[in-house]
Scaffold this motif. Structure first.
Motif, short mmCIF file in Angstrom:
data_model
loop_
_atom_site.label_atom_id
_atom_site.label_comp_id
_atom_site.label_asym_id
_atom_site.label_seq_id
_atom_site.Cartn_x
_atom_site.Cartn_y
_atom_site.Cartn_z
N ILE A 144 -25.77 -6.16 3.32
CA ILE A 144 -25.00 -6.14 4.56
C ILE A 144 -24.44 -7.55 4.79
O ILE A 144 -25.18 -8.47 5.12
N PRO A 145 -23.14 -7.72 4.61
CA PRO A 145 -22.52 -9.03 4.84
C PRO A 145 -22.27 -9.24 6.35
O PRO A 145 -21.13 -9.23 6.82
N GLU A 146 -23.37 -9.40 7.08
CA GLU A 146 -23.31 -9.44 8.54
C GLU A 146 -22.29 -10.45 9.06
O GLU A 146 -21.48 -10.12 9.94
N GLU A 147 -22.33 -11.66 8.56
CA GLU A 147 -21.44 -12.70 9.08
C GLU A 147 -19.97 -12.37 8.84
O GLU A 147 -19.12 -12.63 9.69
N LYS A 148 -19.67 -11.79 7.71
CA LYS A 148 -18.29 -11.42 7.41
C LYS A 148 -17.80 -10.31 8.34
O LYS A 148 -16.70 -10.37 8.87
N ALA A 198 -14.81 -2.37 8.83
CA ALA A 198 -15.35 -3.39 7.92
C ALA A 198 -16.75 -2.99 7.44
O ALA A 198 -17.06 -3.08 6.25
N ALA A 199 -17.59 -2.52 8.35
CA ALA A 199 -18.94 -2.10 7.96
C ALA A 199 -18.89 -0.88 7.06
O ALA A 199 -19.56 -0.83 6.02
N GLY A 200 -18.09 0.10 7.43
CA GLY A 200 -17.99 1.32 6.63
C GLY A 200 -17.48 1.06 5.23
O GLY A 200 -17.98 1.64 4.26
N LEU A 201 -16.48 0.18 5.11
CA LEU A 201 -15.94 -0.13 3.78
C LEU A 201 -17.00 -0.81 2.91
O LEU A 201 -17.11 -0.50 1.71
N HIS A 202 -17.76 -1.73 3.49
CA HIS A 202 -18.81 -2.39 2.72
C HIS A 202 -19.89 -1.39 2.30
O HIS A 202 -20.38 -1.42 1.17
N TYR A 203 -20.27 -0.52 3.22
CA TYR A 203 -21.28 0.49 2.91
C TYR A 203 -20.78 1.38 1.76
O TYR A 203 -21.50 1.60 0.78
N ASP A 240 -31.65 -0.13 7.39
CA ASP A 240 -31.16 -1.50 7.53
C ASP A 240 -29.77 -1.53 8.16
O ASP A 240 -29.51 -2.34 9.06
N TRP A 241 -28.88 -0.66 7.70
CA TRP A 241 -27.52 -0.60 8.27
C TRP A 241 -27.57 -0.17 9.73
O TRP A 241 -26.86 -0.72 10.58
N ASN A 242 -28.42 0.84 10.03
CA ASN A 242 -28.52 1.30 11.42
C ASN A 242 -29.03 0.20 12.34
O ASN A 242 -28.56 0.06 13.47
N ARG A 243 -29.97 -0.59 11.86
CA ARG A 243 -30.50 -1.70 12.66
C ARG A 243 -29.37 -2.72 12.94
O ARG A 243 -29.19 -3.15 14.08
N PHE A 244 -28.62 -3.08 11.91
CA PHE A 244 -27.51 -4.02 12.09
C PHE A 244 -26.47 -3.46 13.05
O PHE A 244 -26.00 -4.16 13.97
N ILE A 245 -26.10 -2.22 12.88
CA ILE A 245 -25.08 -1.60 13.74
C ILE A 245 -25.58 -1.51 15.17
O ILE A 245 -24.85 -1.82 16.12
N TYR A 246 -26.83 -1.11 15.36
CA TYR A 246 -27.41 -1.02 16.71
C TYR A 246 -27.39 -2.39 17.39
O TYR A 246 -27.00 -2.51 18.55
N HIS A 247 -27.81 -3.41 16.67
CA HIS A 247 -27.84 -4.77 17.26
C HIS A 247 -26.44 -5.29 17.55
O HIS A 247 -26.26 -6.10 18.46
#
Length: 148
Positions: free
Chosen positions: A5-9, A30-35, A53-60
């Motif tokens: 997950i490239p969170e900062e990007k 951006a998140a969907g394309l990376h996933y 992991d993705w759900n945690r990032f998206i929720y936050h």
């Protein structure tokens, strides 16, 4: 295998949205394309761990009610089109996320639509499908209506 997950990007792209709605849409794309790009591997994927992991990032990042599933659903509907048609988003995404080439976006979206079709057993039709077919026609790929 994980899908990193490239969170900062993703967050850097999100911050460039001019309104809350635009920023949220840019985050989703951006998140969907990376996933989706992360699915392009020969390695085995532990979807339970990856999605957690993705759900945690998206929720936050976006708050309750947002998951990787909702991101992928957003990317299979017509509401994704303003982001896909945004020259600002495309330029920013290309600059910020070179690991997901902009020219791979139609393929990734078609992959997402194909999965949605397999799950729902419904034919894929609508504005996004039309956009993908027009994009293919511009590039001289499969004839309109083929593929998905």
């Amino acid at each position: 295998m994980d899908i990193p997950i490239p969170e900062e990007k993703i967050l850097a792209i999100t911050r460039q949205g001019r309104t809350r709605l635009e920023a949220t849409d840019w985050f989703r794309v951006a998140a969907g394309l990376h996933y989706l790009a992360g699915l392009m591997t020969r390695e085995s994927i532990d979807f339970k761990a990856v999605d957690r992991d993705w759900n945690r990032f998206i929720y936050h990042s976006l708050g309750g009610g947002h998951t990787i599933t909702s991101v992928l659903q957003f990317m299979s509907g017509e509401n994704v089109l303003p982001t896909l048609r945004s020259a600002r988003f495309m330029a920013l995404f290309a600059e910020t996320c070179p690991e997901v080439p902009v020219d791979s976006i139609p393929f990734l979206l078609e992959l997402n639509l194909g999965v949605a079709k397999n799950i729902s057993q419904l034919e894929v039709a609508g504005p996004l499908h039309d956009w993908l077919q027009a994009h293919k026609a511009q590039r001289g790929e499969d004839a309109p209506g083929e593929g998905i």
